[in-house]
Design a protein around this motif. Structure first.
Motif, PDB file in Angstrom:
ATOM      1  N   ARG A  77      61.454 -10.778  42.989  1.00 33.96           N
ATOM      2  CA  ARG A  77      62.597 -10.830  42.690  1.00 33.96           C
ATOM      3  C   ARG A  77      63.198 -10.226  44.405  1.00 33.96           C
ATOM      4  O   ARG A  77      63.790 -10.636  44.826  1.00 33.96           O
ATOM      5  CB  ARG A  77      63.749 -11.090  41.591  1.00 33.96           C
ATOM      6  CG  ARG A  77      64.270  -9.872  41.301  1.00 33.96           C
ATOM      7  CD  ARG A  77      64.850 -10.363  40.429  1.00 33.96           C
ATOM      8  NE  ARG A  77      64.826 -10.755  39.697  1.00 33.96           N
ATOM      9  CZ  ARG A  77      64.945 -11.557  38.276  1.00 33.96           C
ATOM     10  NH1 ARG A  77      66.534 -11.563  37.894  1.00 33.96           N
ATOM     11  NH2 ARG A  77      64.295 -12.088  36.926  1.00 33.96           N
ATOM     12  N   GLU A 238      63.602 -16.518  38.257  1.00 36.40           N
ATOM     13  CA  GLU A 238      64.434 -16.953  39.298  1.00 36.40           C
ATOM     14  C   GLU A 238      63.541 -16.300  40.642  1.00 36.40           C
ATOM     15  O   GLU A 238      64.003 -17.292  41.869  1.00 36.40           O
ATOM     16  CB  GLU A 238      65.571 -14.764  39.540  1.00 36.40           C
ATOM     17  CG  GLU A 238      66.133 -14.953  40.852  1.00 36.40           C
ATOM     18  CD  GLU A 238      67.721 -14.266  40.665  1.00 36.40           C
ATOM     19  OE1 GLU A 238      67.531 -13.354  41.410  1.00 36.40           O
ATOM     20  OE2 GLU A 238      67.918 -13.944  39.824  1.00 36.40           O
ATOM     21  N   ALA A 239      62.683 -15.090  40.721  1.00 34.82           N
ATOM     22  CA  ALA A 239      61.617 -15.404  42.237  1.00 34.82           C
ATOM     23  C   ALA A 239      60.887 -17.046  41.679  1.00 34.82           C
ATOM     24  O   ALA A 239      60.681 -17.184  42.898  1.00 34.82           O
ATOM     25  CB  ALA A 239      60.642 -14.590  42.149  1.00 34.82           C
ATOM     26  N   SER A 242      63.401 -19.872  43.338  1.00 35.42           N
ATOM     27  CA  SER A 242      63.707 -19.413  45.081  1.00 35.42           C
ATOM     28  C   SER A 242      62.190 -20.104  45.439  1.00 35.42           C
ATOM     29  O   SER A 242      62.366 -20.547  46.881  1.00 35.42           O
ATOM     30  CB  SER A 242      63.798 -17.991  45.347  1.00 35.42           C
ATOM     31  OG  SER A 242      63.279 -17.146  44.857  1.00 35.42           O
TER      32      SER A 242
END
Length: 280
Positions: A77, A238-239, A242
């Motif tokens: 991230r 999270e990465a 996205s």
């Protein structure tokens, strides 16, 4: 040493590896590391750096793997904070100092999304089955390497609507090998060549130039895996989220554009039929 899984849409780039005067995925990776202070402005590459493969211009990846020395805070991230939206890190693994992303890959796998609505999937599968195993692929590469023998561990095809998804996994790939395999398989599946064309491409005697197949276009090709027996990658949720959002946006745009070109095709076809009717 840390290894990162990196996904990218390769269509805006002139391949993965750095080249002078043109944008590449590797440029984007290094620019990000410089912006983050991980790579000195005067350094060519991070300490210990290597990548799983050098994809050609237009080729995309889900699981390109880059590894290098970096601080503990560099997570996927954090990496994404400076990467362009069509290049996304989504997983990482701590690896030994001697780890080399190129040499230590046990196998690599690619998917090719071949638009072929009239192709015979059974003929395509038969051609791919003949290509499996260890062969000299000299007639199916643009490489000038002395050793052109590779082991194609898996070669399969499934139909997904008008598209044939060709999946190949090997211990290593030669330049344009996957794209030339796809071109050969397509010619067999459409009836332009017989199944014996595969045997001739794998025979010890070099093919005459007029029988060699050129590469299929690069844009439908995706690097989907690179395996490392001693590395366990941890997905950064999270990465990855996205990344999925960025590629979903690009996918929506592509679908809309495809609908437009389809409407143009159908409209012109309908118009040509009405013109013919009027003339009658």
């Amino acid at each position: 040493m840390r290894a990162f899984r990196v996904a990218y849409d390769g269509r805006p780039y002139h391949g993965f590896q750095r080249q002078p005067q043109v944008p590449t995925v590797e440029d984007a990776v290094f620019d990000s590391l410089r912006a983050l202070g991980v790579l000195a402005s005067d350094a060519d590459a991070p300490e210990g750096y290597a990548a799983a493969g050098r994809t050609d211009a237009g080729v995309s990846a889900v699981a390109q793997t880059v590894a290098f020395e970096c601080p503990d805070w560099l997570t996927p991230r954090a990496f994404n904070g400076e990467l362009p939206e069509h290049v996304r890190a989504w997983a990482s693994a701590d690896v030994p100092d001697a780890f080399h992303a190129t040499h230590h890959a046990a196998s690599r796998a690619y998917d090719y999304h071949l638009y072929a609505p009239t192709a015979d999937v059974d003929r395509a599968a038969a051609a791919l089955a003949s290509l499996e195993g260890t062969h000299d692929f000299a007639d199916l590469t643009a490489a000038s390497e002395v050793d052109t023998t590779r082991t194609l561990e898996t070669a399969t095809v499934v139909r997904e609507g008008d598209v044939l998804r060709v999946h190949v996994r090997a211990d290593g790939f030669l330049w344009e090998l996957v794209r030339r395999i796809v071109a050969l398989v397509r010619s067999v599946a459409t009836g332009d060549r017989g199944l014996d064309a595969v045997d001739r491409a794998l025979a010890p005697e070099p093919l005459p130039d007029h029988e060699r197949v050129g590469p299929a276009p690069p844009e439908p090709l995706v690097l989907v895996d690179a395996t490392y027996p001693d590395a366990t990658f941890e997905r950064d949720s999270e990465a990855a989220a996205s990344a999925a959002a960025a590629f979903e946006s690009a996918h929506a745009t592509a679908v809309s554009r495809a609908r437009v070109t389809g409407a143009l095709r159908d409209g012109v076809d309908a118009g040509s039929n009405s013109v013919d009717d009027d003339r009658r």
